[in-house]
Write an enzyme that holds these catalytic residues in place. Sequence first.
Site, PDB file in Angstrom:
ATOM      1  N   HIS A 284     -15.806  23.960   5.387  1.00 17.12           N
ATOM      2  CA  HIS A 284     -14.412  23.613   5.088  1.00 17.12           C
ATOM      3  C   HIS A 284     -13.455  24.667   5.644  1.00 17.12           C
ATOM      4  CE1 HIS A 284     -11.142  21.938   2.477  1.00 17.12           C
ATOM      5  NE2 HIS A 284     -10.694  23.177   2.619  1.00 17.12           N
ATOM      6  N   GLU A 285     -13.691  25.915   5.290  1.00 15.24           N
ATOM      7  CA  GLU A 285     -12.781  26.963   5.741  1.00 15.24           C
ATOM      8  C   GLU A 285     -12.847  27.143   7.255  1.00 15.24           C
ATOM      9  OE1 GLU A 285     -10.599  27.967   3.815  1.00 15.24           O
ATOM     10  OE2 GLU A 285     -11.455  27.343   1.905  1.00 15.24           O
TER      11      GLU A 285
ATOM     12  N   HIS B 208     -10.453  25.008   9.140  1.00 17.35           N
ATOM     13  CA  HIS B 208      -9.110  25.583   9.249  1.00 17.35           C
ATOM     14  C   HIS B 208      -9.041  26.576  10.409  1.00 17.35           C
ATOM     15  CE1 HIS B 208      -7.410  23.779   5.723  1.00 17.35           C
ATOM     16  NE2 HIS B 208      -8.182  24.414   4.861  1.00 17.35           N
TER      17      HIS B 208
ATOM     18  N   GLU C 178      -5.391  19.709   5.304  1.00 16.93           N
ATOM     19  CA  GLU C 178      -6.782  19.774   4.867  1.00 16.93           C
ATOM     20  C   GLU C 178      -7.711  18.850   5.649  1.00 16.93           C
ATOM     21  OE1 GLU C 178      -7.809  22.044   2.887  1.00 16.93           O
ATOM     22  OE2 GLU C 178      -5.814  22.754   2.319  1.00 16.93           O
TER      23      GLU C 178
ATOM     24  N   TYR D  49      -4.403  16.700  -0.405  1.00 21.03           N
ATOM     25  CA  TYR D  49      -5.855  16.921  -0.411  1.00 21.03           C
ATOM     26  C   TYR D  49      -6.600  15.584  -0.373  1.00 21.03           C
ATOM     27  CZ  TYR D  49      -6.593  21.937  -0.942  1.00 21.03           C
ATOM     28  OH  TYR D  49      -6.688  23.283  -0.704  1.00 21.03           O
TER      29      TYR D  49
END
Length: 284
Positions: free
Chosen positions: A76-77, A80, A105, A219
């Site tokens: 997930h991170e 980004h 997101e 989100y």
Amino acid sequence: MRLFRVVDAASGERMGFFYLDLHPREGKYGHAAIFHLLKRWKGQVPVDCMLCNLPAPSADGTPALLRHSNCVTFFHEFGHIMHGICAEGDGNSTTLAKCPRDFVEAPSQMLENWCWTREGLRRLSKHHVTGEALPPDLLDKMIAAKNVGEGLAIVRQIYLSSLDLAIHGELPPLDVASLQALVDEMRPRLSLVANPPGANMLRSFGHLMNQYSAAYYGYMWAEVLSADMFATCFEADPFDKDAGMRYRKLVLAPGGVGKISEHLARFLGRAPSQEAFLRSRGIV
């Protein structure tokens, strides 16, 4: 902490740098997040930092054993990070590539999908002693259990999003008692979970004070978009390099230039749909 350089494999062009700060330490920020340190500007490439609190190796050399949820957090991170590194144009690597708040997101949630594919799980998993990958039967059981409790997770997000909109709306609560009354009424009605007397998660709802005011719904909306992108362009072959390059150039690279709805339509070949999200959550 480690520093990585990102280079375009075809052209050799330097695209940017990112730091990985993965393990907890005293005084460190306790959540998982990414931070843009330097933006792309003329000759300056973006420099970002990915900060997590994943299990660390032991002092005696015993390796860190990650749960599957830890892998999902990492992916997930890292989504980004790739959004910031791949955004093109001066200034595009600031503020999560300057894209709309309710799309921020989506690139991170996109990468979570690879943690739920058979080939992705096979590559990710390894017994720390034997080196063996996850057994096929256990892999299948993990995928089959993916949506256990998903209904409650979705209504919880609906509750949080609605609560966010209520306190940032035209007639917000004006005192502590009104905030408590709002939580007491909305939580059981929307999340289907009773609110314990005096409990109020607004005291620790950090996203509302971290650029998400009135936009926490993003989100869930971003999950709809990311599910559609994955199902349409990657589900058949999650490691299709051509699809990956199209995603990079048509979705990540534009950043905040133009309308994200138009970028998505070009990538998908049509307007986005919620059907893939509903299928991926076992709703239809």
